[in-house]
Design a protein around this motif. Structure first.
Motif, PDB file in Angstrom:
ATOM      1  N   LEU A  33       0.824  -1.219   0.000  1.00 54.09           N
ATOM      2  CA  LEU A  33       0.000   0.000   0.000  1.00 54.09           C
ATOM      3  C   LEU A  33       0.850   1.258   0.000  1.00 54.09           C
ATOM      4  CD1 LEU A  33      -2.755  -0.825   2.654  1.00 54.09           C
ATOM      5  CD2 LEU A  33      -2.929  -0.984   0.167  1.00 54.09           C
ATOM      6  N   VAL A  34       1.950   1.261   0.740  1.00 59.48           N
ATOM      7  CA  VAL A  34       2.686   2.511   0.973  1.00 59.48           C
ATOM      8  C   VAL A  34       4.028   2.616   0.258  1.00 59.48           C
ATOM      9  CG1 VAL A  34       1.530   2.911   3.176  1.00 59.48           C
ATOM     10  CG2 VAL A  34       3.715   1.683   3.143  1.00 59.48           C
ATOM     11  N   ASP A  35       4.602   1.528  -0.191  1.00 59.40           N
ATOM     12  CA  ASP A  35       5.875   1.565  -0.919  1.00 59.40           C
ATOM     13  C   ASP A  35       5.549   1.748  -2.403  1.00 59.40           C
ATOM     14  OD1 ASP A  35       8.033   0.675  -2.612  1.00 59.40           O
ATOM     15  OD2 ASP A  35       8.927  -0.327  -0.896  1.00 59.40           O
ATOM     16  N   PRO A  36       5.888   2.909  -2.988  1.00 54.64           N
ATOM     17  CA  PRO A  36       5.508   3.178  -4.379  1.00 54.64           C
ATOM     18  C   PRO A  36       5.969   2.101  -5.375  1.00 54.64           C
ATOM     19  CG  PRO A  36       6.253   5.192  -3.360  1.00 54.64           C
ATOM     20  CD  PRO A  36       6.554   4.072  -2.388  1.00 54.64           C
ATOM     21  N   GLU A  37       7.143   1.527  -5.175  1.00 55.01           N
ATOM     22  CA  GLU A  37       7.620   0.491  -6.112  1.00 55.01           C
ATOM     23  C   GLU A  37       6.784  -0.780  -6.009  1.00 55.01           C
ATOM     24  OE1 GLU A  37       9.833   0.539  -8.743  1.00 55.01           O
ATOM     25  OE2 GLU A  37       9.554   2.663  -8.327  1.00 55.01           O
ATOM     26  N   LYS A  38       6.410  -1.154  -4.819  1.00 52.15           N
ATOM     27  CA  LYS A  38       5.550  -2.328  -4.644  1.00 52.15           C
ATOM     28  C   LYS A  38       4.128  -2.007  -5.120  1.00 52.15           C
ATOM     29  CE  LYS A  38       7.842  -4.845  -0.901  1.00 52.15           C
ATOM     30  NZ  LYS A  38       9.180  -4.426  -1.179  1.00 52.15           N
ATOM     31  N   ARG A  39       3.637  -0.811  -4.779  1.00 52.96           N
ATOM     32  CA  ARG A  39       2.276  -0.417  -5.158  1.00 52.96           C
ATOM     33  C   ARG A  39       2.097  -0.378  -6.672  1.00 52.96           C
ATOM     34  NH1 ARG A  39       1.617   4.803  -2.804  1.00 52.96           N
ATOM     35  NH2 ARG A  39       2.262   5.556  -4.844  1.00 52.96           N
ATOM     36  N   ARG A  40       3.157  -0.036  -7.392  1.00 50.27           N
ATOM     37  CA  ARG A  40       3.028   0.058  -8.857  1.00 50.27           C
ATOM     38  C   ARG A  40       2.802  -1.300  -9.506  1.00 50.27           C
ATOM     39  NH1 ARG A  40       8.456   0.174 -12.131  1.00 50.27           N
ATOM     40  NH2 ARG A  40       7.140   1.178 -13.658  1.00 50.27           N
ATOM     41  N   THR A  41       3.100  -2.401  -8.806  1.00 50.20           N
ATOM     42  CA  THR A  41       2.899  -3.733  -9.373  1.00 50.20           C
ATOM     43  C   THR A  41       1.435  -4.139  -9.426  1.00 50.20           C
ATOM     44  OG1 THR A  41       3.153  -4.919  -7.261  1.00 50.20           O
ATOM     45  CG2 THR A  41       5.166  -4.510  -8.563  1.00 50.20           C
ATOM     46  N   TRP A  42       0.578  -3.424  -8.665  1.00 43.20           N
ATOM     47  CA  TRP A  42      -0.838  -3.797  -8.660  1.00 43.20           C
ATOM     48  C   TRP A  42      -1.799  -2.611  -8.840  1.00 43.20           C
ATOM     49  CZ3 TRP A  42      -4.585  -2.371  -5.019  1.00 43.20           C
ATOM     50  CH2 TRP A  42      -4.105  -1.675  -3.906  1.00 43.20           C
ATOM     51  N   LEU A  43      -1.315  -1.384  -8.585  1.00 43.96           N
ATOM     52  CA  LEU A  43      -2.187  -0.218  -8.680  1.00 43.96           C
ATOM     53  C   LEU A  43      -1.501   0.924  -9.405  1.00 43.96           C
ATOM     54  CD1 LEU A  43      -4.907   1.142  -7.837  1.00 43.96           C
ATOM     55  CD2 LEU A  43      -3.737   1.882  -5.751  1.00 43.96           C
ATOM     56  N   ALA A  44      -0.614   1.641  -8.707  1.00 47.56           N
ATOM     57  CA  ALA A  44       0.036   2.817  -9.280  1.00 47.56           C
ATOM     58  C   ALA A  44       1.300   3.145  -8.498  1.00 47.56           C
ATOM     59  CB  ALA A  44      -0.917   4.015  -9.242  1.00 47.56           C
ATOM     60  N   GLY A  45       2.341   3.516  -9.198  1.00 45.67           N
ATOM     61  CA  GLY A  45       3.573   3.963  -8.554  1.00 45.67           C
ATOM     62  C   GLY A  45       3.431   5.414  -8.151  1.00 45.67           C
ATOM     63  N   ALA A  51       2.407  11.215   6.456  1.00 47.45           N
ATOM     64  CA  ALA A  51       1.628  11.798   7.548  1.00 47.45           C
ATOM     65  C   ALA A  51       0.340  12.427   7.011  1.00 47.45           C
ATOM     66  CB  ALA A  51       2.457  12.863   8.266  1.00 47.45           C
ATOM     67  N   PRO A  52      -0.685  12.536   7.843  1.00 46.76           N
ATOM     68  CA  PRO A  52      -1.927  13.186   7.417  1.00 46.76           C
ATOM     69  C   PRO A  52      -1.660  14.586   6.871  1.00 46.76           C
ATOM     70  CG  PRO A  52      -2.270  12.074   9.506  1.00 46.76           C
ATOM     71  CD  PRO A  52      -0.782  12.030   9.216  1.00 46.76           C
ATOM     72  N   GLY A  53      -2.337  14.889   5.780  1.00 43.02           N
ATOM     73  CA  GLY A  53      -2.170  16.184   5.115  1.00 43.02           C
ATOM     74  C   GLY A  53      -1.153  16.147   3.994  1.00 43.02           C
ATOM     75  N   GLY A  54      -0.305  15.136   3.991  1.00 40.12           N
ATOM     76  CA  GLY A  54       0.719  15.027   2.954  1.00 40.12           C
ATOM     77  C   GLY A  54       0.123  14.671   1.600  1.00 40.12           C
ATOM     78  N   VAL A  55       0.536  15.402   0.571  1.00 39.91           N
ATOM     79  CA  VAL A  55       0.078  15.163  -0.803  1.00 39.91           C
ATOM     80  C   VAL A  55       1.077  14.251  -1.489  1.00 39.91           C
ATOM     81  CG1 VAL A  55      -0.427  16.276  -3.026  1.00 39.91           C
ATOM     82  CG2 VAL A  55      -1.121  17.389  -0.886  1.00 39.91           C
ATOM     83  N   PHE A  56       0.562  13.323  -2.274  1.00 33.70           N
ATOM     84  CA  PHE A  56       1.415  12.416  -3.021  1.00 33.70           C
ATOM     85  C   PHE A  56       0.822  12.173  -4.397  1.00 33.70           C
ATOM     86  CE2 PHE A  56      -1.615   9.803  -0.806  1.00 33.70           C
ATOM     87  CZ  PHE A  56      -1.883   8.731  -1.652  1.00 33.70           C
ATOM     88  N   GLU A  57       1.591  11.516  -5.232  1.00 32.65           N
ATOM     89  CA  GLU A  57       1.206  11.300  -6.626  1.00 32.65           C
ATOM     90  C   GLU A  57       1.046   9.819  -6.908  1.00 32.65           C
ATOM     91  OE1 GLU A  57       3.068  13.636 -10.046  1.00 32.65           O
ATOM     92  OE2 GLU A  57       4.089  11.705 -10.140  1.00 32.65           O
ATOM     93  N   LEU A  58      -0.058   9.466  -7.563  1.00 31.01           N
ATOM     94  CA  LEU A  58      -0.255   8.110  -8.067  1.00 31.01           C
ATOM     95  C   LEU A  58      -0.024   8.150  -9.575  1.00 31.01           C
ATOM     96  CD1 LEU A  58      -3.488   7.146  -6.095  1.00 31.01           C
ATOM     97  CD2 LEU A  58      -1.180   6.234  -5.741  1.00 31.01           C
ATOM     98  N   ARG A  59       0.883   7.303 -10.049  1.00 34.75           N
ATOM     99  CA  ARG A  59       1.203   7.226 -11.482  1.00 34.75           C
ATOM    100  C   ARG A  59       0.715   5.876 -12.000  1.00 34.75           C
ATOM    101  NH1 ARG A  59       4.658  10.830 -13.557  1.00 34.75           N
ATOM    102  NH2 ARG A  59       5.369   9.362 -15.133  1.00 34.75           N
ATOM    103  N   PHE A  60      -0.424   5.902 -12.676  1.00 34.03           N
ATOM    104  CA  PHE A  60      -1.028   4.682 -13.205  1.00 34.03           C
ATOM    105  C   PHE A  60      -0.408   4.340 -14.550  1.00 34.03           C
ATOM    106  CE2 PHE A  60      -4.124   6.438 -10.322  1.00 34.03           C
ATOM    107  CZ  PHE A  60      -4.649   5.324  -9.683  1.00 34.03           C
ATOM    108  N   GLN A  61       0.121   3.144 -14.649  1.00 33.92           N
ATOM    109  CA  GLN A  61       0.662   2.614 -15.901  1.00 33.92           C
ATOM    110  C   GLN A  61       0.043   1.227 -16.086  1.00 33.92           C
ATOM    111  OE1 GLN A  61       4.664   3.496 -14.390  1.00 33.92           O
ATOM    112  NE2 GLN A  61       4.994   4.626 -16.297  1.00 33.92           N
ATOM    113  N   HIS A  62      -1.223   1.230 -16.464  1.00 30.20           N
ATOM    114  CA  HIS A  62      -2.033   0.017 -16.484  1.00 30.20           C
ATOM    115  C   HIS A  62      -1.481  -1.103 -17.352  1.00 30.20           C
ATOM    116  CE1 HIS A  62      -4.949   2.919 -14.829  1.00 30.20           C
ATOM    117  NE2 HIS A  62      -5.396   1.862 -14.188  1.00 30.20           N
TER     118      HIS A  62
END
Length: 178
Positions: A33-45, A51-62
């Protein structure tokens, strides 16, 4: 169509709930869920905020999920799709709530709740504040398809055709969602 997993349910008009028992301990599922490299294998890098309030980027490469190129109906997703999100709540190894579609306070929200279940993990995904039925069908089939990829990844299997599966799931959710 034979479903591998049961369909998600609407717990309120604008809320979807999906439950899965995943074949890995909570620590491993949390990492996906939280490691972008692992998350990209099933959802998005992309990136991740801690922390709450922190903005992040989801990069979908379907296409990378299963090697299957998006059909014409989803042609816009043949390219990388970028989405900003914000962490709303985070309790490591237990709960993660993020905004979906934007980092604004009015965006829909996704909560991932994890708990041990035997040697695996019980995942409860709740997506709130969906604006209409069309979006609910889209989100429901999308989460279902992505969670099937996660299940394959955790089983160390090659994920099967993401887009083929998504198309079949959209038809099932079209008949299932109120």
């Amino acid at each position: 169509m034979t479903l591998k997993h049961s369909l998600g349910t609407q717990t309120a008009p604008a809320t979807l709930r999906v439950e899965r028992t995943l074949p890995a301990p909570v620590e491993r599922v949390w990492a996906y869920l939280v490691d972008p490299e692992k998350r990209r294998t099933w959802l998005a890098g992309g990136s991740m905020a801690a922390a709450p309030g922190g903005v992040f980027e989801l990069r979908f490469q379907h296409t990378e999920l299963s090697g299957e190129e998006a059909p014409e109906h989803y042609a816009a997703y043949r390219k990388t799709h970028i989405q900003k999100s914000r962490v709303v709540r985070i309790e490591p190894l237990k709960l993660l709530t993020i905004t979906w579609g934007s980092e604004s306070d009015t965006a829909s929200e996704v909560t991932f709740e994890l708990s041990p279940k035997g040697e695996g993990t019980q995942l409860v995904l709740t997506h709130r504040r969906l604006p209409d039925r069309k979006e609910t069908v889209s989100v429901a089939s999308g989460w279902h398809a992505h969670l099937e990829v996660l299940d394959d990844v955790l089983h160390e299997r090659k994920p099967q055709g993401f887009w083929t599966n998504l198309s079949e799931l959209e038809a099932a959710y079209e008949a299932h969602v109120r």
